[in-house]
Design a protein around this motif. Structure first.
Motif, PDB file in Angstrom:
ATOM      1  N   UNK A   1       0.817  -1.219   0.000  1.00  0.00           N
ATOM      2  CA  UNK A   1       0.000   0.000   0.000  1.00  0.00           C
ATOM      3  C   UNK A   1       0.847   1.264   0.000  1.00  0.00           C
ATOM      4  N   UNK A   2       1.971   1.264   0.724  1.00  0.00           N
ATOM      5  CA  UNK A   2       2.818   2.458   0.749  1.00  0.00           C
ATOM      6  C   UNK A   2       3.490   2.681  -0.600  1.00  0.00           C
ATOM      7  N   UNK A   3       3.962   1.619  -1.238  1.00  0.00           N
ATOM      8  CA  UNK A   3       4.573   1.743  -2.560  1.00  0.00           C
ATOM      9  C   UNK A   3       3.574   2.317  -3.552  1.00  0.00           C
ATOM     10  N   UNK A   4       2.343   1.851  -3.504  1.00  0.00           N
ATOM     11  CA  UNK A   4       1.315   2.324  -4.423  1.00  0.00           C
ATOM     12  C   UNK A   4       0.992   3.803  -4.182  1.00  0.00           C
ATOM     13  N   UNK A   5       0.822   4.180  -2.929  1.00  0.00           N
ATOM     14  CA  UNK A   5       0.452   5.572  -2.634  1.00  0.00           C
ATOM     15  C   UNK A   5       1.615   6.522  -2.899  1.00  0.00           C
ATOM     16  N   UNK A   6       2.841   6.099  -2.599  1.00  0.00           N
ATOM     17  CA  UNK A   6       3.998   6.963  -2.822  1.00  0.00           C
ATOM     18  C   UNK A   6       4.284   7.134  -4.314  1.00  0.00           C
ATOM     19  N   UNK A   7       4.096   6.079  -5.093  1.00  0.00           N
ATOM     20  CA  UNK A   7       4.260   6.223  -6.540  1.00  0.00           C
ATOM     21  C   UNK A   7       3.244   7.224  -7.083  1.00  0.00           C
ATOM     22  N   UNK A   8       2.008   7.128  -6.631  1.00  0.00           N
ATOM     23  CA  UNK A   8       0.986   8.051  -7.087  1.00  0.00           C
ATOM     24  C   UNK A   8       1.318   9.479  -6.681  1.00  0.00           C
ATOM     25  N   UNK A   9       1.858   9.657  -5.478  1.00  0.00           N
ATOM     26  CA  UNK A   9       2.225  10.995  -5.015  1.00  0.00           C
ATOM     27  C   UNK A   9       3.329  11.590  -5.896  1.00  0.00           C
ATOM     28  N   UNK A  10       4.345  10.793  -6.207  1.00  0.00           N
ATOM     29  CA  UNK A  10       5.453  11.268  -7.037  1.00  0.00           C
ATOM     30  C   UNK A  10       4.954  11.619  -8.436  1.00  0.00           C
TER      31      UNK A  10
END
Length: 362
Positions: free
Chosen positions: A307-316
Protein backbone atom coordinates in the motif's frame (compact mmCIF):
# COMPACT_ATOMS: atom_id res chain seq x y z
CA UNK A 1 -9.89 -13.03 -32.73
CA UNK A 2 -7.18 -15.03 -30.97
CA UNK A 3 -7.99 -17.23 -27.98
CA UNK A 4 -5.05 -18.03 -25.70
CA UNK A 5 -4.97 -20.60 -22.91
CA UNK A 6 -2.24 -19.61 -20.46
CA UNK A 7 -0.57 -21.66 -17.73
CA UNK A 8 1.54 -20.35 -14.84
CA UNK A 9 3.39 -22.61 -12.37
CA UNK A 10 6.69 -20.88 -11.61
CA UNK A 11 6.47 -21.04 -7.81
CA UNK A 12 3.63 -22.05 -5.48
CA UNK A 13 0.51 -20.88 -7.36
CA UNK A 14 -1.07 -23.05 -10.03
CA UNK A 15 -2.95 -20.81 -12.43
CA UNK A 16 -4.71 -21.00 -15.77
CA UNK A 17 -6.35 -18.21 -17.73
CA UNK A 18 -8.14 -17.68 -21.02
CA UNK A 19 -7.82 -14.48 -23.04
CA UNK A 20 -9.58 -13.53 -26.24
CA UNK A 21 -7.18 -11.09 -27.84
CA UNK A 22 -6.16 -8.89 -24.88
CA UNK A 23 -9.46 -9.37 -23.03
CA UNK A 24 -9.42 -11.62 -19.97
CA UNK A 25 -12.22 -14.20 -19.89
CA UNK A 26 -11.06 -16.24 -16.88
CA UNK A 27 -8.20 -16.37 -14.42
CA UNK A 28 -8.22 -19.26 -11.96
CA UNK A 29 -5.59 -19.64 -9.23
CA UNK A 30 -5.01 -22.49 -6.77
CA UNK A 31 -2.76 -21.31 -3.94
CA UNK A 32 -0.77 -23.57 -1.63
CA UNK A 33 -1.19 -23.00 2.12
CA UNK A 34 1.14 -25.85 3.11
CA UNK A 35 4.22 -23.60 2.98
CA UNK A 36 3.08 -21.28 5.77
CA UNK A 37 4.20 -23.69 8.51
CA UNK A 38 7.72 -23.73 7.04
CA UNK A 39 8.11 -19.96 6.69
CA UNK A 40 8.78 -20.18 2.96
CA UNK A 41 8.12 -22.19 -0.19
CA UNK A 42 9.31 -25.80 -0.04
CA UNK A 43 10.10 -26.72 -3.68
CA UNK A 44 9.25 -30.43 -3.41
CA UNK A 45 5.88 -29.74 -1.80
CA UNK A 46 5.16 -27.05 -4.38
CA UNK A 47 5.75 -29.36 -7.35
CA UNK A 48 3.54 -32.08 -5.82
CA UNK A 49 0.72 -29.58 -5.29
CA UNK A 50 1.04 -28.39 -8.90
CA UNK A 51 0.56 -31.97 -10.08
CA UNK A 52 -2.65 -32.21 -8.07
CA UNK A 53 -4.01 -28.83 -9.17
CA UNK A 54 -3.05 -28.42 -12.81
CA UNK A 55 -5.88 -30.42 -14.40
CA UNK A 56 -8.77 -29.02 -12.31
CA UNK A 57 -7.39 -25.47 -12.65
CA UNK A 58 -7.15 -25.66 -16.45
CA UNK A 59 -10.57 -27.31 -16.68
CA UNK A 60 -12.10 -24.57 -14.50
CA UNK A 61 -10.48 -21.79 -16.53
CA UNK A 62 -11.83 -23.18 -19.81
CA UNK A 63 -15.34 -23.59 -18.43
CA UNK A 64 -15.24 -20.19 -16.70
CA UNK A 65 -14.41 -18.61 -20.07
CA UNK A 66 -17.38 -20.33 -21.68
CA UNK A 67 -15.30 -21.88 -24.47
CA UNK A 68 -14.42 -25.37 -25.65
CA UNK A 69 -10.95 -26.80 -26.11
CA UNK A 70 -11.42 -26.58 -29.85
CA UNK A 71 -11.71 -22.77 -29.58
CA UNK A 72 -8.15 -22.40 -28.28
CA UNK A 73 -5.70 -21.01 -30.84
CA UNK A 74 -2.48 -21.39 -28.82
CA UNK A 75 -1.17 -22.44 -25.41
CA UNK A 76 1.11 -20.01 -23.56
CA UNK A 77 3.17 -21.18 -20.61
CA UNK A 78 5.74 -19.83 -18.17
CA UNK A 79 9.08 -21.27 -19.18
CA UNK A 80 11.05 -19.46 -16.46
CA UNK A 81 12.49 -18.19 -14.27
CA UNK A 82 11.19 -20.08 -11.27
CA UNK A 83 11.48 -23.32 -9.31
CA UNK A 84 12.48 -26.18 -11.61
CA UNK A 85 10.07 -28.75 -10.15
CA UNK A 86 7.14 -26.32 -10.33
CA UNK A 87 8.00 -25.21 -13.86
CA UNK A 88 8.30 -28.79 -15.05
CA UNK A 89 4.66 -29.47 -14.16
CA UNK A 90 3.30 -26.47 -16.06
CA UNK A 91 5.64 -26.82 -19.03
CA UNK A 92 4.97 -30.56 -19.42
CA UNK A 93 1.21 -30.07 -19.21
CA UNK A 94 1.25 -27.19 -21.71
CA UNK A 95 3.27 -29.24 -24.21
CA UNK A 96 1.01 -32.27 -23.89
CA UNK A 97 -2.18 -30.23 -24.09
CA UNK A 98 -1.02 -28.28 -27.15
CA UNK A 99 0.21 -31.39 -28.92
CA UNK A 100 -3.04 -33.24 -28.28
CA UNK A 101 -5.00 -30.35 -29.80
CA UNK A 102 -2.53 -29.65 -32.59
CA UNK A 103 -2.11 -26.07 -31.37
CA UNK A 104 1.08 -23.96 -31.25
CA UNK A 105 3.04 -23.33 -28.07
CA UNK A 106 4.19 -19.92 -26.81
CA UNK A 107 6.90 -19.71 -24.17
CA UNK A 108 6.76 -16.73 -21.82
CA UNK A 109 9.32 -15.13 -19.55
CA UNK A 110 7.80 -14.77 -16.08
CA UNK A 111 9.29 -11.30 -15.49
CA UNK A 112 8.14 -9.91 -18.83
CA UNK A 113 4.68 -11.27 -18.07
CA UNK A 114 4.50 -9.27 -14.82
CA UNK A 115 5.27 -6.06 -16.69
CA UNK A 116 2.83 -6.79 -19.52
CA UNK A 117 -0.03 -7.37 -17.05
CA UNK A 118 -0.72 -3.64 -17.49
CA UNK A 119 -2.08 -4.41 -20.96
CA UNK A 120 -4.79 -6.82 -19.80
CA UNK A 121 -8.34 -5.66 -20.44
CA UNK A 122 -10.48 -7.08 -17.65
CA UNK A 123 -14.12 -7.97 -18.00
CA UNK A 124 -16.63 -7.54 -15.23
CA UNK A 125 -19.86 -9.47 -15.00
CA UNK A 126 -20.75 -13.05 -15.81
CA UNK A 127 -19.58 -15.93 -13.61
CA UNK A 128 -16.02 -15.44 -12.40
CA UNK A 129 -13.62 -16.91 -9.84
CA UNK A 130 -10.34 -15.00 -9.69
CA UNK A 131 -8.77 -17.04 -6.88
CA UNK A 132 -9.43 -20.50 -5.45
CA UNK A 133 -7.47 -22.51 -2.95
CA UNK A 134 -9.14 -25.92 -3.03
CA UNK A 135 -8.80 -28.30 -5.98
CA UNK A 136 -12.18 -29.89 -5.22
CA UNK A 137 -13.86 -26.50 -5.41
CA UNK A 138 -12.26 -25.92 -8.78
CA UNK A 139 -13.93 -28.96 -10.30
CA UNK A 140 -17.32 -27.85 -9.00
CA UNK A 141 -17.47 -24.60 -11.00
CA UNK A 142 -20.44 -24.77 -13.38
CA UNK A 143 -20.09 -23.88 -17.04
CA UNK A 144 -21.24 -20.26 -17.65
CA UNK A 145 -24.53 -19.87 -19.53
CA UNK A 146 -23.31 -16.72 -21.25
CA UNK A 147 -20.04 -15.08 -22.22
CA UNK A 148 -21.58 -11.71 -23.06
CA UNK A 149 -19.63 -9.55 -20.66
CA UNK A 150 -19.05 -5.83 -20.39
CA UNK A 151 -15.42 -4.74 -20.91
CA UNK A 152 -14.12 -2.54 -18.14
CA UNK A 153 -10.49 -1.48 -17.82
CA UNK A 154 -8.46 1.65 -17.10
CA UNK A 155 -6.36 3.22 -19.87
CA UNK A 156 -3.38 1.19 -21.07
CA UNK A 157 0.21 2.48 -21.03
CA UNK A 158 1.74 3.86 -24.21
CA UNK A 159 5.40 3.60 -25.14
CA UNK A 160 7.86 4.54 -23.88
CA UNK A 161 7.23 4.09 -20.16
CA UNK A 162 9.17 3.13 -17.06
CA UNK A 163 8.34 0.12 -14.90
CA UNK A 164 9.62 -0.89 -11.48
CA UNK A 165 9.45 -4.68 -11.35
CA UNK A 166 9.68 -5.64 -7.70
CA UNK A 167 9.03 -9.00 -6.05
CA UNK A 168 10.49 -11.53 -3.63
CA UNK A 169 13.05 -12.64 -6.19
CA UNK A 170 13.57 -9.68 -8.51
CA UNK A 171 14.02 -5.91 -8.41
CA UNK A 172 14.56 -4.07 -11.69
CA UNK A 173 13.92 -0.68 -13.27
CA UNK A 174 12.90 -1.23 -16.89
CA UNK A 175 12.46 1.17 -19.79
CA UNK A 176 9.86 -0.18 -22.23
CA UNK A 177 9.96 0.96 -25.83
CA UNK A 178 7.77 -1.89 -27.05
CA UNK A 179 6.03 -4.92 -25.57
CA UNK A 180 9.26 -6.92 -25.69
CA UNK A 181 11.82 -4.14 -25.97
CA UNK A 182 12.65 -3.82 -22.27
CA UNK A 183 15.94 -2.20 -21.31
CA UNK A 184 17.16 -2.94 -17.78
CA UNK A 185 18.29 0.43 -16.43
CA UNK A 186 19.05 -0.87 -12.97
CA UNK A 187 18.62 -3.92 -10.79
CA UNK A 188 19.55 -5.31 -7.41
CA UNK A 189 23.11 -6.52 -7.06
CA UNK A 190 22.22 -8.91 -4.24
CA UNK A 191 18.82 -9.46 -2.58
CA UNK A 192 15.41 -8.42 -3.89
CA UNK A 193 13.21 -5.86 -2.15
CA UNK A 194 10.49 -8.42 -1.43
CA UNK A 195 13.03 -10.78 0.10
CA UNK A 196 14.24 -7.99 2.39
CA UNK A 197 10.69 -7.29 3.56
CA UNK A 198 10.03 -10.99 4.16
CA UNK A 199 13.33 -11.32 6.06
CA UNK A 200 12.39 -8.41 8.31
CA UNK A 201 9.09 -10.13 9.05
CA UNK A 202 10.91 -13.38 9.80
CA UNK A 203 13.33 -11.66 12.18
CA UNK A 204 10.33 -10.29 14.08
CA UNK A 205 8.60 -13.69 13.92
CA UNK A 206 5.50 -12.22 12.27
CA UNK A 207 4.62 -15.22 10.11
CA UNK A 208 4.63 -16.04 6.40
CA UNK A 209 4.21 -14.46 3.92
CA UNK A 210 5.72 -11.49 5.70
CA UNK A 211 5.01 -8.71 3.19
CA UNK A 212 1.25 -8.41 3.74
CA UNK A 213 1.71 -8.67 7.53
CA UNK A 214 4.23 -5.82 7.61
CA UNK A 215 1.99 -3.76 5.34
CA UNK A 216 -0.97 -4.26 7.65
CA UNK A 217 0.90 -3.51 10.90
CA UNK A 218 2.66 -0.50 9.37
CA UNK A 219 -0.67 1.28 9.03
CA UNK A 220 -0.80 1.44 12.84
CA UNK A 221 2.80 2.59 13.33
CA UNK A 222 5.05 5.65 13.06
CA UNK A 223 7.21 5.44 9.93
CA UNK A 224 9.62 8.03 11.40
CA UNK A 225 10.22 6.12 14.62
CA UNK A 226 13.45 4.44 13.51
CA UNK A 227 16.05 5.02 10.81
CA UNK A 228 17.88 2.25 8.97
CA UNK A 229 20.93 2.57 6.74
CA UNK A 230 20.55 2.49 2.97
CA UNK A 231 23.57 1.82 0.73
CA UNK A 232 25.02 4.30 -1.72
CA UNK A 233 24.89 2.37 -5.00
CA UNK A 234 25.86 4.08 -8.23
CA UNK A 235 23.40 4.56 -11.07
CA UNK A 236 20.00 2.94 -10.88
CA UNK A 237 21.13 -0.30 -9.18
CA UNK A 238 19.95 -1.45 -5.75
CA UNK A 239 21.32 -3.40 -2.82
CA UNK A 240 19.14 -4.64 0.03
CA UNK A 241 21.54 -6.82 2.02
CA UNK A 242 22.79 -3.78 3.97
CA UNK A 243 19.27 -2.73 4.92
CA UNK A 244 18.60 -6.21 6.29
CA UNK A 245 21.86 -6.15 8.27
CA UNK A 246 21.09 -2.69 9.67
CA UNK A 247 17.65 -3.86 10.78
CA UNK A 248 19.04 -7.06 12.32
CA UNK A 249 21.80 -5.32 14.29
CA UNK A 250 19.40 -2.62 15.50
CA UNK A 251 17.04 -5.23 16.91
CA UNK A 252 19.92 -7.22 18.41
CA UNK A 253 21.09 -4.17 20.36
CA UNK A 254 17.59 -3.19 21.48
CA UNK A 255 16.73 -6.70 22.64
CA UNK A 256 19.75 -6.70 24.97
CA UNK A 257 18.15 -3.78 26.82
CA UNK A 258 14.51 -4.81 26.47
CA UNK A 259 13.72 -8.47 25.65
CA UNK A 260 10.16 -7.42 24.70
CA UNK A 261 11.28 -4.60 22.41
CA UNK A 262 9.88 -6.16 19.21
CA UNK A 263 6.53 -6.96 20.76
CA UNK A 264 6.23 -3.49 22.32
CA UNK A 265 7.20 -1.62 19.14
CA UNK A 266 6.01 -3.94 16.40
CA UNK A 267 3.89 -1.45 14.45
CA UNK A 268 6.58 1.25 14.50
CA UNK A 269 9.23 -1.23 13.37
CA UNK A 270 7.05 -2.39 10.47
CA UNK A 271 6.24 1.16 9.41
CA UNK A 272 9.90 2.25 9.62
CA UNK A 273 11.43 -0.66 7.68
CA UNK A 274 8.67 -0.45 5.07
CA UNK A 275 9.28 3.27 4.54
CA UNK A 276 13.04 2.71 4.30
CA UNK A 277 12.65 0.15 1.52
CA UNK A 278 9.90 1.97 -0.40
CA UNK A 279 11.74 5.30 -0.28
CA UNK A 280 14.94 3.62 -1.50
CA UNK A 281 13.04 2.02 -4.38
CA UNK A 282 11.20 5.10 -5.56
CA UNK A 283 14.11 7.54 -5.22
CA UNK A 284 15.87 5.79 -8.10
CA UNK A 285 12.67 5.31 -10.08
CA UNK A 286 11.98 9.06 -9.90
CA UNK A 287 15.51 9.87 -11.01
CA UNK A 288 15.36 7.37 -13.89
CA UNK A 289 12.07 8.83 -15.11
CA UNK A 290 13.49 12.36 -15.04
CA UNK A 291 16.73 11.32 -16.75
CA UNK A 292 14.92 9.46 -19.54
CA UNK A 293 12.17 12.05 -19.86
CA UNK A 294 9.28 9.59 -19.60
CA UNK A 295 5.90 10.70 -18.31
CA UNK A 296 4.43 7.29 -17.50
CA UNK A 297 5.62 5.13 -14.60
CA UNK A 298 4.34 1.68 -13.66
CA UNK A 299 4.98 -0.90 -10.96
CA UNK A 300 4.61 -4.67 -11.28
CA UNK A 301 5.34 -7.84 -9.32
CA UNK A 302 4.29 -9.11 -5.93
CA UNK A 303 5.55 -6.10 -3.96
CA UNK A 304 3.45 -3.79 -6.15
CA UNK A 305 0.58 -4.81 -3.85
CA UNK A 306 2.24 -2.90 -1.00
CA UNK A 307 0.00 0.00 0.00
CA UNK A 308 2.82 2.46 0.75
CA UNK A 309 4.57 1.74 -2.56
CA UNK A 310 1.31 2.32 -4.42
CA UNK A 311 0.45 5.57 -2.63
CA UNK A 312 4.00 6.96 -2.82
CA UNK A 313 4.26 6.22 -6.54
CA UNK A 314 0.99 8.05 -7.09
CA UNK A 315 2.23 10.99 -5.02
CA UNK A 316 5.45 11.27 -7.04
CA UNK A 317 3.57 11.03 -10.33
CA UNK A 318 1.10 13.69 -9.21
CA UNK A 319 4.01 15.96 -8.28
CA UNK A 320 5.55 15.70 -11.75
CA UNK A 321 2.22 15.42 -13.59
CA UNK A 322 3.13 11.94 -14.76
CA UNK A 323 0.69 9.07 -15.23
CA UNK A 324 1.00 6.24 -12.71
CA UNK A 325 0.06 2.70 -13.70
CA UNK A 326 -0.68 0.63 -10.61
CA UNK A 327 -1.89 -2.95 -11.24
CA UNK A 328 -5.07 -4.37 -9.70
CA UNK A 329 -4.21 -6.54 -6.71
CA UNK A 330 -5.25 -9.68 -8.62
CA UNK A 331 -2.45 -9.08 -11.14
CA UNK A 332 0.31 -8.30 -8.60
CA UNK A 333 1.03 -11.86 -7.53
CA UNK A 334 1.70 -14.77 -9.88
CA UNK A 335 -1.22 -15.49 -12.20
CA UNK A 336 -1.82 -16.92 -15.66
CA UNK A 337 -3.57 -13.81 -17.00
CA UNK A 338 -0.21 -12.06 -17.28
CA UNK A 339 1.21 -15.10 -19.10
CA UNK A 340 -1.75 -14.97 -21.45
CA UNK A 341 -1.27 -11.30 -22.39
CA UNK A 342 2.42 -11.91 -23.09
CA UNK A 343 1.42 -14.94 -25.14
CA UNK A 344 -1.09 -12.88 -27.11
CA UNK A 345 1.49 -10.32 -28.20
CA UNK A 346 3.93 -13.09 -29.09
CA UNK A 347 1.19 -14.77 -31.13
CA UNK A 348 0.76 -11.56 -33.13
CA UNK A 349 4.51 -11.59 -33.81
CA UNK A 350 4.42 -15.26 -34.85
CA UNK A 351 6.83 -16.24 -32.07
CA UNK A 352 6.03 -19.88 -31.33
CA UNK A 353 8.03 -22.36 -29.26
CA UNK A 354 9.44 -25.71 -30.20
CA UNK A 355 8.16 -28.58 -28.09
CA UNK A 356 11.74 -29.48 -27.12
CA UNK A 357 12.34 -26.26 -25.17
CA UNK A 358 13.13 -26.99 -21.50
CA UNK A 359 12.21 -24.74 -18.55
CA UNK A 360 14.88 -22.54 -16.97
CA UNK A 361 15.30 -21.41 -13.38
CA UNK A 362 17.19 -18.11 -13.90
Amino acid sequence: MVTILAIESSCDDTSAAVLRDNVLLSNVIASQKVHEQYGGVVPELASRAHQQNIIPVVDAAIREAGIGKEDIDAVAFTRGPGLMGSLMVGVSFAKSFAQALGKPLIEVNHLQAHVLSHFIVSEEGGRRKEALTDAAALSAIPTPHSTLLTPHSPPLPTFPFLCLLVSGGHTQILLLRDHFDMEVLGQTIDDAAGEAIDKAAKIMDLGYPGGPIIDRLAKEGDAEAYKFATPQIAGYDYSFSGIKTSFLYFLRDQLKVDPDFIENHKADLCASIQKTIVSFLLKKVERAALDHKVRQVAIAGGVSANSLLRSELQRICDKHRWTAFIPPFKFCTDNAAMVGIAGYYKYLRGEFADISLPPYTR
